[in-house]
Design a protein around this motif. Sequence first.
Motif, PDB file in Angstrom:
ATOM      1  N   GLN A  46       0.849  -1.191   0.000  1.00 11.78           N
ATOM      2  CA  GLN A  46       0.000   0.000   0.000  1.00 11.78           C
ATOM      3  C   GLN A  46       0.888   1.246   0.000  1.00 11.78           C
ATOM      4  OE1 GLN A  46      -3.036  -0.175   3.093  1.00 11.78           O
ATOM      5  NE2 GLN A  46      -2.960  -2.400   3.031  1.00 11.78           N
ATOM      6  N   LYS A  49      -0.391   4.643   1.496  1.00  8.41           N
ATOM      7  CA  LYS A  49      -0.517   4.604   2.952  1.00  8.41           C
ATOM      8  C   LYS A  49       0.851   4.747   3.621  1.00  8.41           C
ATOM      9  CE  LYS A  49      -2.437   1.768   6.653  1.00  8.41           C
ATOM     10  NZ  LYS A  49      -3.248   0.591   6.965  1.00  8.41           N
ATOM     11  N   VAL A  50       1.842   4.020   3.119  1.00  9.10           N
ATOM     12  CA  VAL A  50       3.188   4.088   3.693  1.00  9.10           C
ATOM     13  C   VAL A  50       3.756   5.495   3.543  1.00  9.10           C
ATOM     14  CG1 VAL A  50       5.553   3.218   3.476  1.00  9.10           C
ATOM     15  CG2 VAL A  50       3.636   1.623   3.411  1.00  9.10           C
ATOM     16  N   ARG A  52       2.027   8.348   3.333  1.00  5.38           N
ATOM     17  CA  ARG A  52       1.302   9.250   4.247  1.00  5.38           C
ATOM     18  C   ARG A  52       1.810   9.098   5.674  1.00  5.38           C
ATOM     19  NH1 ARG A  52      -3.124   7.271   1.471  1.00  5.38           N
ATOM     20  NH2 ARG A  52      -3.719   5.975   3.253  1.00  5.38           N
ATOM     21  N   ILE A  53       1.951   7.868   6.115  1.00  7.11           N
ATOM     22  CA  ILE A  53       2.425   7.628   7.486  1.00  7.11           C
ATOM     23  C   ILE A  53       3.857   8.126   7.632  1.00  7.11           C
ATOM     24  CG2 ILE A  53       2.977   5.840   9.185  1.00  7.11           C
ATOM     25  CD1 ILE A  53       0.556   4.276   8.024  1.00  7.11           C
ATOM     26  N   SER A  84       1.446   3.982  14.653  1.00  4.75           N
ATOM     27  CA  SER A  84       2.051   4.224  13.334  1.00  4.75           C
ATOM     28  C   SER A  84       2.777   2.981  12.832  1.00  4.75           C
ATOM     29  CB  SER A  84       3.032   5.394  13.397  1.00  4.75           C
ATOM     30  OG  SER A  84       2.377   6.581  13.721  1.00  4.75           O
ATOM     31  N   GLU A  87       0.202   0.471  11.675  1.00  5.31           N
ATOM     32  CA  GLU A  87      -0.367   0.885  10.388  1.00  5.31           C
ATOM     33  C   GLU A  87       0.632   0.666   9.247  1.00  5.31           C
ATOM     34  OE1 GLU A  87      -3.427   2.029   9.468  1.00  5.31           O
ATOM     35  OE2 GLU A  87      -4.197   1.757  11.497  1.00  5.31           O
ATOM     36  N   GLU A  90       0.848  -2.925   8.031  1.00  2.00           N
ATOM     37  CA  GLU A  90      -0.258  -3.345   7.171  1.00  2.00           C
ATOM     38  C   GLU A  90       0.016  -3.035   5.701  1.00  2.00           C
ATOM     39  OE1 GLU A  90      -3.868  -1.607   8.643  1.00  2.00           O
ATOM     40  OE2 GLU A  90      -3.674  -2.585  10.594  1.00  2.00           O
ATOM     41  N   GLY A  91       0.842  -2.029   5.436  1.00  2.95           N
ATOM     42  CA  GLY A  91       1.115  -1.626   4.057  1.00  2.95           C
ATOM     43  C   GLY A  91       2.360  -2.247   3.456  1.00  2.95           C
TER      44      GLY A  91
END
Length: 179
Positions: A46, A49-50, A52-53, A84, A87, A90-91
Amino acid sequence: MTEDTRTTEHKEDGSVIVVGPDGRPLGTIEEDGTMSPEEPGNLIEQPAKVMRIGSMIKQLLEEVKAAPLDEVSRGRLREIHERSIKELEEGLAPELREELERLSLPFEGDKPPSESEIRIAQAQLVGWLEGLFHGIQAALVAQQMAARLQLEQIRGGQGRPALPMGIPGKSESPTGQYL
C-alpha cells in the motif's frame, strides 16, 4: 552467485524465493526453472498509505524536536508511535514487516517514555522509512538501466544508443526522461 551467499525458501505453489546475503529477495524460481526478479514495487503493498504515514512521522519528529514535552504529551506520542508502526506494517510486504518488527523495539514499562526515548524512536523510524524509499528508488533505477541495456543489445548495440538523444537536425535537447 554462489550457493553460500544466497538462501532459498520454498513457497506453497512450488516456486522458490531466492534471498541475497543481505536478506533481500532477489527473485523467484518457478517450477519450470525460470527465475523472475523481485519487483521493488511488490515490497510495499500500500504505497500511498506508507508515504502518508512516513510524512506524518517525519513531521511529528520535527515537532518533537522543537518543543519540550510534558508527561501527557510523551504518553500520547508513545501511542502515536506504536499505532504508526502497526499501520505501516499493514502496508508492507512480509519481509519488510519482519524487518520493521525486529528494529522497532517497544517502549518499556507503563509510564511515558522520556523526551530522549521518544526522539530516538521517531528518528529511527524516519531513518528506516527514508532508507526504504531510497532502496526502492535505487532498485527502480537499476531496473531502468538494465532494460535500456537490453534494448541496446536487441538493437545491435554497435555504439548506437537505445533511445535517440534528440530529433536529428535540431539543436534542442530533450526535456524529459524516456521511460
